[in-house]
Design a protein around this motif. Structure first.
Motif, PDB file in Angstrom:
ATOM      1  N   VAL A   1      -4.548  -7.016   3.962  1.00 17.19           N
ATOM      2  CA  VAL A   1      -3.394  -6.435   3.489  1.00 17.19           C
ATOM      3  C   VAL A   1      -2.761  -8.172   2.500  1.00 17.19           C
ATOM      4  CG1 VAL A   1      -1.594  -5.658   2.218  1.00 17.19           C
ATOM      5  CG2 VAL A   1      -2.609  -4.650   4.502  1.00 17.19           C
ATOM      6  N   ASP A   2      -3.428  -8.405   1.958  1.00 22.13           N
ATOM      7  CA  ASP A   2      -3.296  -9.194   1.126  1.00 22.13           C
ATOM      8  C   ASP A   2      -3.779 -10.099  -0.025  1.00 22.13           C
ATOM      9  OD1 ASP A   2      -3.344 -12.282   1.264  1.00 22.13           O
ATOM     10  OD2 ASP A   2      -3.662 -12.535   3.039  1.00 22.13           O
ATOM     11  N   ASP A   3      -2.735 -10.927  -0.932  1.00 20.46           N
ATOM     12  CA  ASP A   3      -3.555 -10.960  -2.502  1.00 20.46           C
ATOM     13  C   ASP A   3      -4.428 -11.730  -2.585  1.00 20.46           C
ATOM     14  OD1 ASP A   3      -1.019 -11.960  -1.757  1.00 20.46           O
ATOM     15  OD2 ASP A   3      -0.730 -12.763  -4.167  1.00 20.46           O
ATOM     16  N   ASP A   4      -4.651 -13.166  -1.853  1.00 20.75           N
ATOM     17  CA  ASP A   4      -5.050 -14.052  -1.938  1.00 20.75           C
ATOM     18  C   ASP A   4      -5.952 -13.168  -1.488  1.00 20.75           C
ATOM     19  OD1 ASP A   4      -6.022 -16.214  -1.398  1.00 20.75           O
ATOM     20  OD2 ASP A   4      -4.238 -17.413  -1.832  1.00 20.75           O
TER      21      ASP A   4
ATOM     22  N   GLY B   1       1.189  -4.183  -0.433  1.00 19.64           N
ATOM     23  CA  GLY B   1       1.655  -3.237   0.602  1.00 19.64           C
ATOM     24  C   GLY B   1       2.194  -1.891  -0.574  1.00 19.64           C
ATOM     25  N   GLY B   2       1.876  -1.668  -1.599  1.00 21.30           N
ATOM     26  CA  GLY B   2       2.205  -0.234  -2.256  1.00 21.30           C
ATOM     27  C   GLY B   2      -0.102   0.031  -1.950  1.00 21.30           C
ATOM     28  N   ASP B   3      -0.300  -0.869  -1.945  1.00 20.47           N
ATOM     29  CA  ASP B   3      -2.321  -0.600  -1.896  1.00 20.47           C
ATOM     30  C   ASP B   3      -2.074  -0.494  -0.179  1.00 20.47           C
ATOM     31  OD1 ASP B   3      -3.275  -0.854  -4.586  1.00 20.47           O
ATOM     32  OD2 ASP B   3      -3.609  -3.326  -4.176  1.00 20.47           O
ATOM     33  N   ALA B   4      -1.958  -0.871   0.316  1.00 14.54           N
ATOM     34  CA  ALA B   4      -1.800  -0.637   1.625  1.00 14.54           C
ATOM     35  C   ALA B   4      -0.990   0.819   1.896  1.00 14.54           C
ATOM     36  CB  ALA B   4      -1.193  -1.822   2.584  1.00 14.54           C
ATOM     37  N   ILE B   5       0.375   0.957   1.505  1.00 12.72           N
ATOM     38  CA  ILE B   5       0.357   2.635   2.134  1.00 12.72           C
ATOM     39  C   ILE B   5      -0.275   3.966   1.292  1.00 12.72           C
ATOM     40  CG2 ILE B   5       2.551   3.953   1.481  1.00 12.72           C
ATOM     41  CD1 ILE B   5       4.366   1.309   1.803  1.00 12.72           C
ATOM     42  N   ALA B   6      -0.522   3.454   0.766  1.00 16.44           N
ATOM     43  CA  ALA B   6      -1.678   4.541   0.161  1.00 16.44           C
ATOM     44  C   ALA B   6      -2.758   4.671   0.514  1.00 16.44           C
ATOM     45  CB  ALA B   6      -2.123   3.850  -1.689  1.00 16.44           C
ATOM     46  N   ILE B   7      -3.778   3.414   0.467  1.00 18.19           N
ATOM     47  CA  ILE B   7      -4.831   3.243   1.847  1.00 18.19           C
ATOM     48  C   ILE B   7      -4.407   4.057   2.829  1.00 18.19           C
ATOM     49  CG2 ILE B   7      -6.149   2.008   3.169  1.00 18.19           C
ATOM     50  CD1 ILE B   7      -6.140   0.154   0.489  1.00 18.19           C
ATOM     51  N   LEU B   8      -3.521   4.046   3.876  1.00 16.97           N
ATOM     52  CA  LEU B   8      -2.948   4.909   4.975  1.00 16.97           C
ATOM     53  C   LEU B   8      -3.116   6.446   5.131  1.00 16.97           C
ATOM     54  CD1 LEU B   8      -1.447   1.505   6.504  1.00 16.97           C
ATOM     55  CD2 LEU B   8      -3.264   2.652   7.299  1.00 16.97           C
ATOM     56  N   LYS B   9      -2.444   6.264   3.868  1.00 16.91           N
ATOM     57  CA  LYS B   9      -2.024   7.903   3.655  1.00 16.91           C
ATOM     58  C   LYS B   9      -3.103   8.937   2.950  1.00 16.91           C
ATOM     59  CE  LYS B   9       2.812   7.716   1.692  1.00 16.91           C
ATOM     60  NZ  LYS B   9       3.411   7.647   0.339  1.00 16.91           N
ATOM     61  N   ASN B  10      -4.245   7.732   2.533  1.00 20.10           N
ATOM     62  CA  ASN B  10      -5.335   8.717   2.774  1.00 20.10           C
ATOM     63  C   ASN B  10      -6.537   8.229   3.661  1.00 20.10           C
ATOM     64  OD1 ASN B  10      -4.770   9.310   0.290  1.00 20.10           O
ATOM     65  ND2 ASN B  10      -5.431   7.836  -1.040  1.00 20.10           N
ATOM     66  N   GLU B  11      -6.572   7.213   4.582  1.00 18.86           N
ATOM     67  CA  GLU B  11      -7.715   7.463   5.529  1.00 18.86           C
ATOM     68  C   GLU B  11      -7.601   8.288   6.570  1.00 18.86           C
ATOM     69  OE1 GLU B  11      -9.439   5.367   6.219  1.00 18.86           O
ATOM     70  OE2 GLU B  11      -9.554   5.196   4.263  1.00 18.86           O
TER      71      GLU B  11
ATOM     72  N   GLY C   1       5.347  -7.619   2.539  1.00 17.56           N
ATOM     73  CA  GLY C   1       4.263  -7.478   3.353  1.00 17.56           C
ATOM     74  C   GLY C   1       5.835  -6.561   4.276  1.00 17.56           C
ATOM     75  N   HIS C   2       6.794  -7.114   4.356  1.00 19.71           N
ATOM     76  CA  HIS C   2       8.767  -6.880   4.989  1.00 19.71           C
ATOM     77  C   HIS C   2       8.454  -4.668   4.650  1.00 19.71           C
ATOM     78  CE1 HIS C   2       9.434 -10.194   7.075  1.00 19.71           C
ATOM     79  NE2 HIS C   2       9.863 -10.804   5.762  1.00 19.71           N
ATOM     80  N   ALA C   3       8.370  -4.861   3.397  1.00 22.17           N
ATOM     81  CA  ALA C   3       8.633  -3.220   2.603  1.00 22.17           C
ATOM     82  C   ALA C   3       7.598  -3.018   3.782  1.00 22.17           C
ATOM     83  CB  ALA C   3       8.379  -3.727   1.403  1.00 22.17           C
ATOM     84  N   ALA C   4       6.311  -2.970   3.196  1.00 24.14           N
ATOM     85  CA  ALA C   4       4.507  -2.165   3.651  1.00 24.14           C
ATOM     86  C   ALA C   4       5.223  -2.208   5.038  1.00 24.14           C
ATOM     87  CB  ALA C   4       3.675  -3.220   3.886  1.00 24.14           C
ATOM     88  N   LEU C   5       5.662  -3.465   5.952  1.00 31.17           N
ATOM     89  CA  LEU C   5       5.649  -2.841   8.268  1.00 31.17           C
ATOM     90  C   LEU C   5       6.519  -1.651   7.795  1.00 31.17           C
ATOM     91  CD1 LEU C   5       5.272  -3.924  10.423  1.00 31.17           C
ATOM     92  CD2 LEU C   5       6.641  -5.327   9.999  1.00 31.17           C
ATOM     93  N   GLU C   6       7.635  -1.746   6.665  1.00 34.48           N
ATOM     94  CA  GLU C   6       8.529  -1.119   7.597  1.00 34.48           C
ATOM     95  C   GLU C   6       8.039   0.592   6.596  1.00 34.48           C
ATOM     96  OE1 GLU C   6      13.145  -1.602   5.254  1.00 34.48           O
ATOM     97  OE2 GLU C   6      12.680  -3.574   6.011  1.00 34.48           O
ATOM     98  N   GLU C   7       7.748   0.445   5.961  1.00 34.64           N
ATOM     99  CA  GLU C   7       7.057   2.219   5.219  1.00 34.64           C
ATOM    100  C   GLU C   7       5.730   2.353   6.037  1.00 34.64           C
ATOM    101  OE1 GLU C   7       8.497   4.537   3.390  1.00 34.64           O
ATOM    102  OE2 GLU C   7      10.223   3.107   3.193  1.00 34.64           O
ATOM    103  N   ILE C   8       5.348   1.398   6.929  1.00 33.83           N
ATOM    104  CA  ILE C   8       4.115   2.265   7.398  1.00 33.83           C
ATOM    105  C   ILE C   8       4.395   2.925   9.044  1.00 33.83           C
ATOM    106  CG2 ILE C   8       2.312   1.159   9.171  1.00 33.83           C
ATOM    107  CD1 ILE C   8       2.170  -1.257   6.845  1.00 33.83           C
ATOM    108  N   ARG C   9       5.627   1.818   9.642  1.00 33.75           N
ATOM    109  CA  ARG C   9       5.833   2.223  10.561  1.00 33.75           C
ATOM    110  C   ARG C   9       7.021   3.823  10.573  1.00 33.75           C
ATOM    111  NH1 ARG C   9       2.701   0.186  14.346  1.00 33.75           N
ATOM    112  NH2 ARG C   9       3.278  -1.707  15.072  1.00 33.75           N
ATOM    113  N   LYS C  10       6.800   4.187   9.413  1.00 37.91           N
ATOM    114  CA  LYS C  10       8.464   5.489   9.699  1.00 37.91           C
ATOM    115  C   LYS C  10       6.740   6.165   9.151  1.00 37.91           C
ATOM    116  CE  LYS C  10      11.931   3.715   6.822  1.00 37.91           C
ATOM    117  NZ  LYS C  10      12.448   3.562   5.450  1.00 37.91           N
ATOM    118  N   MET C  11       5.583   6.219   9.023  1.00 37.81           N
ATOM    119  CA  MET C  11       4.167   7.377   9.515  1.00 37.81           C
ATOM    120  C   MET C  11       3.757   7.834  11.125  1.00 37.81           C
ATOM    121  SD  MET C  11       1.847   5.433   6.570  1.00 37.81           S
ATOM    122  CE  MET C  11       2.100   4.960   4.936  1.00 37.81           C
TER     123      MET C  11
END
Length: 138
Positions: free
Chosen positions: A6-9, A35-45, A63-73
């Motif tokens: 998960v990186d934009d560079d 982070g939005g892309d990451a959450i979508a990918i993780l929900k569909n994998e 990344g911080h917001a994505a980490l919080e959301e990923i850990r809720k899954m």
């Protein structure tokens, strides 16, 4: 095995992919630009990745917001997440660990150190560490 980057560079991602693929053609690499892309990918994998490499400083959902959301899954509660970012700010390090990152690694500034760091991450997280997803059947 599967890794989510998960990186934009694009330059950093190219080096990460090259290092991860060296001596391992069976590794599947997924890419999210924020982070939005990451959450979508993780929900569909169908299967969780064996490792998530997560940058902090990205547009959109960082990344911080994505980490919080990923850990809720529930499916990703124990997925190893390594923060791999240019930041060395204490507040970023503290917040990442408070949100259950497994490691915080600062991206090195030069290419040879970057590659060496990626080799260490790959060796430790994909070879040494026992991952619940890889060993769920035994």
């Amino acid at each position: 095995m599967k890794v989510l980057i998960v990186d934009d560079d694009d330059g950093d991602v190219m080096v990460m992919e090259t290092c991860l693929h060296s001596n391992d053609n069976h590794l599947e690499i997924l890419r999210a630009y924020d982070g939005g892309d990451a959450i979508a990918i993780l929900k569909n994998e169908s299967e969780p990745p064996d490792l998530i490499l997560l940058d902090l400083n990205m547009p959109g959902i960082d990344g911080h917001a994505a980490l919080e959301e990923i850990r809720k899954m529930p499916r990703h509660n124990s997925t190893p997440i390594v923060i791999f970012t240019t930041s060395a700010a204490r507040r970023d390090i503290v917040r990442a660990y408070e949100n259950r990152a497994n490691a915080f690694v600062q991206k090195p500034g030069n290419l040879s150190e970057f590659r060496s760091t990626m080799d260490h991450i790959k060796s430790f997280w994909l070879k040494t560490v026992k991952n619940v997803h890889r060993h769920a059947h035994g």
